[in-house]
Design a protein around this motif. Structure first.
Motif, PDB file in Angstrom:
ATOM      1  N   ILE A 155     -31.122  56.576  -6.691  1.00  0.00           N
ATOM      2  CA  ILE A 155     -29.590  56.612  -6.194  1.00  0.00           C
ATOM      3  C   ILE A 155     -30.142  55.273  -5.166  1.00  0.00           C
ATOM      4  O   ILE A 155     -30.457  55.237  -4.411  1.00  0.00           O
ATOM      5  N   ILE A 156     -29.639  53.830  -5.732  1.00  0.00           N
ATOM      6  CA  ILE A 156     -30.073  53.009  -4.882  1.00  0.00           C
ATOM      7  C   ILE A 156     -28.351  52.124  -4.528  1.00  0.00           C
ATOM      8  O   ILE A 156     -27.245  52.520  -4.564  1.00  0.00           O
ATOM      9  N   SER A 157     -28.397  51.082  -3.890  1.00  0.00           N
ATOM     10  CA  SER A 157     -27.084  50.823  -3.081  1.00  0.00           C
ATOM     11  C   SER A 157     -27.378  48.881  -2.591  1.00  0.00           C
ATOM     12  O   SER A 157     -28.908  48.930  -3.322  1.00  0.00           O
ATOM     13  N   PHE A 189     -27.558  54.426  -9.889  1.00  0.00           N
ATOM     14  CA  PHE A 189     -28.379  55.127 -10.736  1.00  0.00           C
ATOM     15  C   PHE A 189     -29.631  54.388 -11.098  1.00  0.00           C
ATOM     16  O   PHE A 189     -28.905  53.244 -11.354  1.00  0.00           O
ATOM     17  N   GLU A 190     -30.127  54.218 -10.108  1.00  0.00           N
ATOM     18  CA  GLU A 190     -31.609  53.228 -10.958  1.00  0.00           C
ATOM     19  C   GLU A 190     -31.316  52.947 -12.330  1.00  0.00           C
ATOM     20  O   GLU A 190     -31.248  53.707 -12.942  1.00  0.00           O
ATOM     21  N   LEU A 229     -20.562  52.772  -7.747  1.00  0.00           N
ATOM     22  CA  LEU A 229     -19.088  53.060  -7.204  1.00  0.00           C
ATOM     23  C   LEU A 229     -19.515  53.367  -5.532  1.00  0.00           C
ATOM     24  O   LEU A 229     -20.402  53.579  -4.852  1.00  0.00           O
ATOM     25  N   CYS A 230     -18.590  53.175  -4.800  1.00  0.00           N
ATOM     26  CA  CYS A 230     -17.688  54.110  -3.132  1.00  0.00           C
ATOM     27  C   CYS A 230     -18.763  55.301  -3.094  1.00  0.00           C
ATOM     28  O   CYS A 230     -19.702  56.004  -4.073  1.00  0.00           O
ATOM     29  N   LEU A 259     -18.882  58.620  -5.597  1.00  0.00           N
ATOM     30  CA  LEU A 259     -20.187  58.580  -5.855  1.00  0.00           C
ATOM     31  C   LEU A 259     -20.808  60.406  -5.731  1.00  0.00           C
ATOM     32  O   LEU A 259     -21.060  61.909  -6.725  1.00  0.00           O
ATOM     33  N   ALA A 260     -20.466  60.695  -4.563  1.00  0.00           N
ATOM     34  CA  ALA A 260     -20.089  61.997  -3.806  1.00  0.00           C
ATOM     35  C   ALA A 260     -19.460  63.092  -5.010  1.00  0.00           C
ATOM     36  O   ALA A 260     -19.781  63.817  -4.813  1.00  0.00           O
ATOM     37  N   ASP A 261     -18.383  62.553  -5.187  1.00  0.00           N
ATOM     38  CA  ASP A 261     -17.292  63.614  -6.328  1.00  0.00           C
ATOM     39  C   ASP A 261     -18.452  63.466  -7.214  1.00  0.00           C
ATOM     40  O   ASP A 261     -18.336  65.030  -7.928  1.00  0.00           O
ATOM     41  N   MET A 262     -18.853  62.397  -7.879  1.00  0.00           N
ATOM     42  CA  MET A 262     -20.227  62.482  -9.632  1.00  0.00           C
ATOM     43  C   MET A 262     -21.274  63.632  -9.300  1.00  0.00           C
ATOM     44  O   MET A 262     -20.881  64.367  -9.795  1.00  0.00           O
TER      45      MET A 262
END
Length: 91
Positions: free
Chosen positions: A3-5, A27-28, A39-40, A44-47
């Motif tokens: 996971i990247i941000s 995702f990278e 995604l916020c 992201l947590a929901d996914m």
């Protein structure tokens, strides 16, 4: 998958909920040229939850940091809603 941000100077739109946010996650390799697939933290947590993903110990600390960053940005009324949902789940 990693996971990247990306932290934006101005707010960006989440592709999931269309909320304005300063940080998008992906995702990278899946973020898109201009982070149009980002995604916020909430989406992201929901996914991750809906996709039945499992976070390993090494990733837990980063996932926790992401979720806490999101939590800090929430308005108080949204925090109360989230607290209620977490209690219903036994967390």
């Amino acid at each position: 998958m990693k996971i990247i941000s990306k932290l934006f100077d101005n707010e960006a739109k989440c592709r999931g909920c269309n909320w304005d946010t300063k940080t998008l996650y992906s995702f990278e390799g899946e973020q898109g040229t201009n982070w149009e697939n980002g995604l916020c933290g909430n989406c992201l947590a929901d996914m991750l939850e809906q996709g039945n993903y499992h976070v390993t110990k090494g990733d837990f600390e980063k996932a926790y940091d992401i979720l806490m960053e999101y939590w800090d940005c929430l308005p108080d009324e949204r925090k109360m809603e989230m607290d209620k949902k977490l209690q219903e789940c036994g967390v």
